[in-house]
Design a protein around this motif. Structure first.
Motif, short mmCIF file in Angstrom:
data_model
loop_
_atom_site.label_atom_id
_atom_site.label_comp_id
_atom_site.label_asym_id
_atom_site.label_seq_id
_atom_site.Cartn_x
_atom_site.Cartn_y
_atom_site.Cartn_z
N ARG A 127 89.81 58.60 64.13
CA ARG A 127 89.80 58.95 62.28
C ARG A 127 88.42 59.02 61.97
NH1 ARG A 127 88.89 55.60 58.38
NH2 ARG A 127 88.75 53.85 59.85
N ILE A 128 87.65 58.09 62.51
CA ILE A 128 86.20 58.11 61.75
C ILE A 128 85.38 59.23 62.17
CG2 ILE A 128 83.97 56.76 61.90
CD1 ILE A 128 85.73 54.20 61.81
N ILE A 129 85.58 59.81 63.22
CA ILE A 129 84.72 60.68 63.81
C ILE A 129 85.38 62.16 63.06
CG2 ILE A 129 84.50 62.29 65.70
CD1 ILE A 129 82.54 59.84 65.45
N SER A 130 86.51 62.03 62.88
CA SER A 130 87.07 63.17 62.13
C SER A 130 86.71 63.62 60.80
CB SER A 130 88.95 62.97 62.20
OG SER A 130 89.07 62.91 63.44
N VAL A 131 86.11 62.34 60.08
CA VAL A 131 85.47 62.61 58.80
C VAL A 131 84.50 63.47 58.93
CG1 VAL A 131 84.15 61.36 57.01
CG2 VAL A 131 86.11 60.21 58.09
N PHE A 132 83.68 63.50 60.14
CA PHE A 132 82.53 64.38 60.26
C PHE A 132 82.67 65.56 60.90
CE2 PHE A 132 81.26 59.95 59.84
CZ PHE A 132 80.44 60.10 58.82
N ASN B 84 74.63 68.23 54.94
CA ASN B 84 73.79 68.14 56.13
C ASN B 84 73.88 67.13 57.14
OD1 ASN B 84 72.09 70.62 55.89
ND2 ASN B 84 71.21 69.88 54.19
N ILE B 85 74.20 65.83 56.32
CA ILE B 85 74.49 64.62 57.08
C ILE B 85 75.73 64.66 57.95
CG2 ILE B 85 74.94 62.20 56.79
CD1 ILE B 85 71.95 62.73 56.62
N HIS B 86 76.74 65.28 57.41
CA HIS B 86 77.89 65.58 58.17
C HIS B 86 77.57 66.57 59.68
CE1 HIS B 86 81.22 63.94 55.68
NE2 HIS B 86 80.27 63.42 55.22
N ASN B 87 76.89 67.39 59.15
CA ASN B 87 76.57 68.43 60.21
C ASN B 87 75.82 67.90 61.30
OD1 ASN B 87 77.90 70.42 59.27
ND2 ASN B 87 76.11 71.53 57.88
N ALA B 88 75.04 67.06 60.99
CA ALA B 88 74.04 66.07 61.76
C ALA B 88 75.00 65.32 62.77
CB ALA B 88 72.89 65.20 61.24
N VAL B 89 75.84 64.53 62.09
CA VAL B 89 76.81 63.78 63.15
C VAL B 89 77.71 64.60 63.82
CG1 VAL B 89 78.76 62.23 63.01
CG2 VAL B 89 76.82 61.85 61.24
N VAL C 190 59.99 56.78 55.15
CA VAL C 190 61.25 57.06 56.37
C VAL C 190 62.47 55.75 56.07
CG1 VAL C 190 61.79 56.76 58.65
CG2 VAL C 190 59.91 58.13 57.93
N ALA C 191 61.83 54.70 55.85
CA ALA C 191 62.84 53.35 55.87
C ALA C 191 63.81 53.68 54.66
CB ALA C 191 61.97 52.12 55.61
N LYS C 192 63.13 54.43 53.53
CA LYS C 192 64.05 54.68 52.27
C LYS C 192 65.34 55.57 52.70
CE LYS C 192 63.84 56.41 47.60
NZ LYS C 192 64.79 57.45 47.94
N TYR C 193 64.60 56.74 52.99
CA TYR C 193 65.52 57.72 53.61
C TYR C 193 66.48 57.34 54.45
CZ TYR C 193 62.13 61.00 51.26
OH TYR C 193 61.43 61.49 50.29
N MET C 194 66.15 56.61 55.52
CA MET C 194 66.99 56.28 56.52
C MET C 194 68.27 55.39 56.06
SD MET C 194 66.48 58.32 59.02
CE MET C 194 67.77 57.55 60.27
N ALA C 195 67.77 54.37 55.09
CA ALA C 195 68.75 53.50 54.55
C ALA C 195 69.83 54.22 53.56
CB ALA C 195 67.86 52.52 53.80
N ASP C 196 69.21 55.30 52.92
CA ASP C 196 70.17 56.15 51.96
C ASP C 196 71.01 56.91 53.13
OD1 ASP C 196 68.95 55.68 49.74
OD2 ASP C 196 67.57 57.57 49.82
N ILE C 197 70.80 57.50 54.19
CA ILE C 197 71.64 57.95 55.15
C ILE C 197 72.64 57.22 55.68
CG2 ILE C 197 71.49 59.09 57.44
CD1 ILE C 197 68.85 60.44 56.64
N LYS C 198 72.17 55.88 56.10
CA LYS C 198 73.22 54.99 56.35
C LYS C 198 74.01 54.54 55.53
CE LYS C 198 73.14 50.07 57.78
NZ LYS C 198 72.02 48.92 57.60
N ASP C 199 74.00 54.33 54.09
CA ASP C 199 74.70 54.16 53.23
C ASP C 199 75.79 55.30 52.91
OD1 ASP C 199 73.34 51.96 52.78
OD2 ASP C 199 72.41 52.48 50.89
N LEU C 200 75.32 56.47 53.12
CA LEU C 200 76.32 57.84 52.90
C LEU C 200 77.32 57.83 53.88
CD1 LEU C 200 77.03 60.38 51.33
CD2 LEU C 200 75.76 61.47 53.10
N ILE C 201 76.85 57.43 55.41
CA ILE C 201 77.80 57.50 56.47
C ILE C 201 78.68 56.30 56.16
CG2 ILE C 201 78.02 57.09 58.92
CD1 ILE C 201 75.03 58.57 59.17
N ILE C 202 78.33 55.22 55.98
CA ILE C 202 79.40 54.21 55.75
C ILE C 202 80.40 54.45 54.58
CG2 ILE C 202 79.70 51.83 55.16
CD1 ILE C 202 77.01 51.20 56.65
N SER C 203 79.76 55.00 53.59
CA SER C 203 80.33 55.32 52.34
C SER C 203 81.59 56.33 52.64
CB SER C 203 79.70 55.58 51.22
OG SER C 203 80.25 56.05 50.10
#
Length: 282
Positions: free
Chosen positions: A272-277, A72-77, A228-241
């Motif tokens: 390259r980075i955008i191609s991850v998503f 879902n995160i990859h789809n959002a991006v 919201v702060a917790k969920y967004m922090a999780d999303i940020k960590d996943l994107i960077i990871s």
């Protein structure tokens, strides 16, 4: 500082914009479900027999939810990229909705670091009418931020400036927790290993910041600020990871960052980075 809004408001009505929002909402529901499982498991913590029986089923359930969350995160991006003009337009920097400011601000930053490496921090500052004497890292950091940020007020520029601020904060942590001087820490940004980390982290925060700006307000209508702060922090960590674990970047560090060569390097890395998503061509 300018006040123009470069983020095209018509994008909000683009079909993929709504799909991006739906994907992010689905990802939040995945995180919410994982929290519920955690709470349920904590209640059963003293029931050893129950835990033994349920552990395998629970693990598989978590794995399914986690996989759905990542998808879902990859789809959002991916849908945000499509709503912003498509992969080619975004990664070339020609989309003012997403891509342009990120490439420009990172180019400014790496160009400034290259000049500092070549001329020395004191000389670099002197050319700008600033003396190094008694300058704290905070003051030097603010100078870098002012010189490298995009001064046009818009969603893309805000996202790029947020990414730059985070890179400077990471450097701040490095300086405060090492015996290296400021100039050495800055010069290390262009080293092979750290350069890749700077690029990946910058664009990870940049992409996250776009999602945050566009959809965080919507989330506050359903969840508490703490959630919201917790969920967004999780999303940020996943994107960077996921960016850091994706396809390896370019290896060369012998780049003239203040030329078209430097800009081309950054756009290739962004692609390259955008191609991850985004796996399909526009």
């Amino acid at each position: 500082m300018g006040t123009s809004q470069r983020h095209n408001p018509s994008i909000a009505g683009q079909p993929n914009w709504g799909k991006s929002s739906l994907s992010l909402s689905a990802a939040i529901k995945n995180l919410e479900r994982l929290d519920i499982l955690d709470a349920e498991d904590n209640k059963k913590a003293n029931d050893i027999d129950n835990i033994r029986v349920a552990s395998s089923t629970r693990r598989k359930q978590r794995e399914r939810i986690a996989a759905s969350y990542r998808k879902n995160i990859h789809n959002a991006v991916s849908r945000l990229v499509k709503a912003s003009g498509g992969k080619r337009k975004v990664t070339s920097g020609s989309s003012r909705a997403l891509g342009h400011a990120g490439i420009a601000v990172l180019s400014n930053f790496l160009g400034a670091i290259a000049e500092i490496q070549k001329k020395g921090l004191s000389c670099w500052l002197a050319e700008k009418g600033i003396t190094l004497d008694s300058k704290s890292w905070k003051e030097i950091s603010d100078i870098l931020k002012d010189l490298c940020s995009d001064t046009v007020v818009g969603m893309d520029e805000t996202a790029a400036n947020q990414a730059l601020s985070e890179i400077l904060q990471i450097l701040d942590n490095t300086i405060n927790n090492s015996t290296l001087d400021v100039e050495k820490v800055l010069n290390n940004c262009l080293g092979k290993e750290q350069l890749q980390d700077v690029i990946d982290t910058f664009f990870g925060v940049y992409i996250y910041a776009h999602l945050s700006q566009n959809f965080e307000e919507k989330l506050t209508k359903k969840y508490s600020q703490k959630e919201v702060a917790k969920y967004m922090a999780d999303i940020k960590d996943l994107i960077i990871s996921d960016i850091k674990q994706g396809v390896n970047g370019l290896n060369s560090t012998q780049i003239d960052w203040n030329s078209e060569e430097g800009n081309s390097y950054i756009t290739e890395e962004f692609n390259r980075i955008i191609s991850v998503f985004v796996h399909d061509e526009d």
